[in-house]
Design an enzyme around this catalytic site. Structure first.
Site, PDB file in Angstrom:
ATOM      1  N   TYR A 106       0.769  -1.243   0.000  1.00 43.78           N
ATOM      2  CA  TYR A 106       0.000   0.000   0.000  1.00 43.78           C
ATOM      3  C   TYR A 106       0.804   1.300   0.000  1.00 43.78           C
ATOM      4  CZ  TYR A 106      -3.930  -3.083   0.391  1.00 43.78           C
ATOM      5  OH  TYR A 106      -4.855  -4.063   0.140  1.00 43.78           O
ATOM      6  N   PHE A 166     -10.766  -4.820  10.445  1.00 41.32           N
ATOM      7  CA  PHE A 166     -12.020  -4.648   9.724  1.00 41.32           C
ATOM      8  C   PHE A 166     -11.848  -5.069   8.266  1.00 41.32           C
ATOM      9  CE2 PHE A 166      -9.738  -0.648  10.268  1.00 41.32           C
ATOM     10  CZ  PHE A 166      -9.480  -0.276   8.959  1.00 41.32           C
TER      11      PHE A 166
END
Length: 406
Positions: free
Chosen positions: A121, A406
């Site tokens: 990322y 999450f």
């Protein structure tokens, strides 16, 4: 095949099949039924090939606690590419489109995620913003200070019987801990569900409640996993989260967690880097803390993001930012702020500091040291002594901490 589509509710099962494939799991109807209510179809981008979903990237709409404030943040999740379609630029296409959509919507100045691999990322502007300690504890002989008269009472129960109380305590504690995400009713239902598929062979989840002089002021979620050897019991305590509003509640909760009968080990994978437990036990080496990354932050709207958080000391600095993916962020920005608020506006004044947008993500939650980033080449000091003044301003009295995946 390379067309990016916005998901519909009926795409959920196909996306779940892709995620199971990419993350080496099995489709479980109970898990799918649990996850379906938190799925936001209009925030999921997918690519199909011959009708099969081969790539996906999604987000949840939640708020994130940041230094001194709460900020709407795109909680990026469900990112996967089928093994048959790797090296075709699908991930890049989806991540670029997602960032553009978040920016154009104008609601969320930052995005946040957990990375399956740390190398993925940064190329999309994400910076490691909230590391964690993974604790693998040998509890044999480990001791905390003796209880004091100020400590209250402990009791055990089922978590779902105390959802409202847990939500209240969590929200009170969250205000003081950057990195914790807001939980609405859907999220509490999801997080407290206790499917066997999530237990890993351990017991059902239990909640340990601490009652202080003013009422309930702390809780811990945990489960245990039985094991034994020729020398006796070797069970392990798996701690999910510990929330305490007072030092007395914190010590009492951990004292019990570290001494559950018949257990010899304890695991806690989301300890904060400033976790008080590291200072409480009589032999911290037995905690075996291993540093790992956790939350990665991407600043999507530089002036909105920098103005949204608070700063520990007064700051007045011009920062030159480079952003190859969201060109609106590239430029010089004057940040003026302090403990009570901040403003960030475009300027033509000379910059005192230069960095790319990834460095802003690393700094955003208050856990990274600007001088350390400069030493790593992520930040350039253009005016001498700027870092000396900036470092205390960007820090915070609590280290950023992850609370849930999450």
């Amino acid at each position: 095949m390379t067309d990016v589509l916005v998901s519909r509710a009926e795409d959920f099962d196909d996306i779940a099949a892709l995620l199971a494939l990419a993350f080496h799991g099995d489709l479980d109807p109970d898990v799918q039924a649990l996850e379906r209510p938190i799925f936001e179809p209009d925030r999921s981008l997918l690519v199909r090939d011959g009708g099969t979903v081969v790539a996906n990237a999604a987000a949840f709409s939640r708020e994130l606690a940041v230094p001194g404030a709460n900020v709407p943040a795109a909680h990026v999740t469900m990112v996967a590419v089928a093994p048959t379609h790797r090296r075709r630029g699908l991930l890049t296409t989806l991540m670029r489109r997602q960032l553009r959509d978040v920016r154009d919507a104008g609601r969320e100045p930052i995005a946040v995620l957990w990375a399956s691999e740390g190398r993925i990322y940064p190329r999309f502007g994400y910076g490691s913003a909230a590391p964690r300690y993974v604790l693998s504890v040998d509890t044999t002989g480990l001791r905390l200070p003796a209880p004091t008269s100020a400590e209250g009472t402990l009791r055990l129960d089922r978590p779902d019987a105390h959802r409202d109380e847990l939500a209240r305590l969590y929200e009170q504690a969250r205000a003081d801990r950057p990195g914790w995400s807001r939980r609405d009713e859907r999220w509490w239902a999801y997080l407290l569900a206790d499917l066997k598929a999530h237990r890993g062979g351990a017991t059902e989840r239990r909640v340990l409640l601490h009652e202080g002089p003013g009422g309930l002021d702390g809780y811990a979620l945990y489960r245990t996993k039985d094991s034994s050897s020729a020398t006796g019991p070797q069970a392990e305590t798996h701690v999910g989260e510990v929330v305490a509003l007072t030092p007395e509640a914190y010590r009492a909760l951990w004292r019990l967690l570290l001494s559950v009968d018949l257990t010899r080990r304890l695991s806690f994978p989301i300890a904060a880097v400033d976790e008080p437990l590291l200072r409480l036990v009589d032999e911290p080496r037995q905690l075996s803390p291993q540093l790992a990354d956790a939350l990665w932050v991407r600043v999507v709207d530089v002036p909105a993001a920098l103005a949204a958080r608070r700063y520990a000391t007064d700051v007045d600095v011009v920062i030159e930012v480079t952003d190859d993916l969201l060109k609106e962020n590239t430029g010089r920005w004057r940040l003026v702020g302090g403990p009570d608020g901040a403003q960030c506006t475009a300027t033509t004044a000379p910059a005192a500091l230069a960095c790319d947008v990834r460095a802003l993500g690393e700094l955003y939650l208050g856990g990274a040291n600007p001088s350390a980033l400069a030493a790593a080449g992520h930040v350039r000091e253009l005016v001498p002594h700027t870092l000396t003044a900036l470092t205390p301003a960007f820090s915070w009295h609590r280290a950023p901490s992850p609370m849930e995946v999450f």
